[in-house]
Write an enzyme that holds these catalytic residues in place. Structure first.
Site, short mmCIF file in Angstrom:
data_model
loop_
_atom_site.label_atom_id
_atom_site.label_comp_id
_atom_site.label_asym_id
_atom_site.label_seq_id
_atom_site.Cartn_x
_atom_site.Cartn_y
_atom_site.Cartn_z
N ARG A 41 6.16 -3.03 -2.63
CA ARG A 41 5.22 -2.38 -3.56
C ARG A 41 5.95 -1.66 -4.69
O ARG A 41 5.43 -1.59 -5.82
CB ARG A 41 4.34 -1.41 -2.76
CG ARG A 41 3.24 -0.70 -3.55
CD ARG A 41 2.41 0.14 -2.57
NE ARG A 41 1.61 1.15 -3.22
CZ ARG A 41 0.35 0.99 -3.65
NH1 ARG A 41 -0.23 -0.19 -3.51
NH2 ARG A 41 -0.31 1.98 -4.21
N ILE A 67 -2.73 1.14 -9.81
CA ILE A 67 -2.47 0.31 -8.65
C ILE A 67 -3.15 0.99 -7.47
O ILE A 67 -2.97 2.19 -7.25
CB ILE A 67 -0.95 0.11 -8.42
CG1 ILE A 67 -0.70 -0.80 -7.21
CG2 ILE A 67 -0.22 1.41 -8.28
CD1 ILE A 67 0.76 -1.23 -7.08
N SER A 68 -3.98 0.27 -6.76
CA SER A 68 -4.89 0.87 -5.78
C SER A 68 -4.15 1.46 -4.59
O SER A 68 -3.03 1.05 -4.25
CB SER A 68 -5.90 -0.16 -5.28
OG SER A 68 -6.76 -0.59 -6.31
N GLN A 69 -4.79 2.42 -3.95
CA GLN A 69 -4.33 3.00 -2.69
C GLN A 69 -4.07 1.88 -1.67
O GLN A 69 -4.87 0.96 -1.54
CB GLN A 69 -5.42 3.94 -2.19
CG GLN A 69 -5.20 4.54 -0.82
CD GLN A 69 -6.47 5.23 -0.32
OE1 GLN A 69 -7.56 4.97 -0.82
NE2 GLN A 69 -6.33 6.08 0.68
#
EC number: 2.1.1.77
Length: 222
Positions: A41, A67-69
């Site tokens: 990530r 950028i999502s959880q």
């Protein structure tokens, strides 16, 4: 399962993310967990946020996007029930993290990003990691990608005011679409199934995504 004491750095952060953020919150799909335990990530995060790459919250990326959880990413992937032979459409590429996960789970991935700068960045990240089954397209994601339809799975990584008809039409019979629907401030995350040409939807969670700008999404801010 506790993280191995031999792990260090980002590998340790990834293992802790899997254990504390995903497994403990009920994520059970081992293919999803394995992909998220493997794909770096940090490669998709702005350098100054590298220390927070595996934190339990969204992170800023260029052009006012996020950028999502990690948990939300895992929840969406698990709900989509992606099979190895599936063809997938992603709407909202960002820097390419979720596209990378999709590329590990599905046979073929098409991902659409409105911002040319982000699309170019995603291509760099995905090529660097060796992906050959992901196509990054610059365009209006709310309109989908009719020339590549139908899709077994559609994942929408930005909020829409209502279910975009174009995306539903491009979903294969029996296909699944995971999509946040609601106001710009708060949405409900749905999994939608296409059965006998009809939309069947199930609410998964409340959520908050950046708005999807497009002809079948939100209008650009004036």
């Amino acid at each position: 399962m506790a993280a191995s004491p031999d792990l260090t750095g980002f590998a340790l952060d990834r293992a802790r993310m899997i254990d504390t953020q995903l497994r403990q919150r009920g994520i059970r799909d081992e293919r999803v967990l394995n992909a998220m335990a493997t794909i770096p990530r940090e490669e998709f995060v702005v350098a100054r946020y590298h220390p927070d790459a595996y934190a339990d919250h969204p992170l800023p990326i260029p052009l006012g996007q996020t950028i999502s959880q990690p948990y939300i990413v895992a929840r969406m992937l698990e709900a989509a029930q992606i099979a190895p032979a599936d063809k997938v459409l992603e709407v909202g590429t960002g820097t390419g993290y979720q596209a990378a996960l999709l590329g590990a789970l599905a046979a073929q991935v098409f991902t659409i990003e409105r911002h040319a700068e982000l699309a170019a960045l995603a291509r760099i990240h995905l090529e660097h990691l060796g992906y050959t089954n992901i196509s990054v397209i610059t365009g209006d994601g709310s309109e989908g990608l009719a020339d590549q339809a139908p899709f077994d799975v559609i994942l929408v990584a930005a909020a829409v005011p209502d279910f975009p008809p174009a995306l539903f039409h491009q979903l294969a019979e029996g296909g699944r679409m995971v999509i946040p629907v609601g106001s710009p401030e708060l949405q409900a995350l749905y999994v939608v199934r296409k059965q006998a040409g009809r939309l069947q939807r199930t609410k998964l969670d409340d959520c908050r995504f950046v708005p999807l700008i497009g002809n079948q999404g939100y209008s650009p801010a004036r």
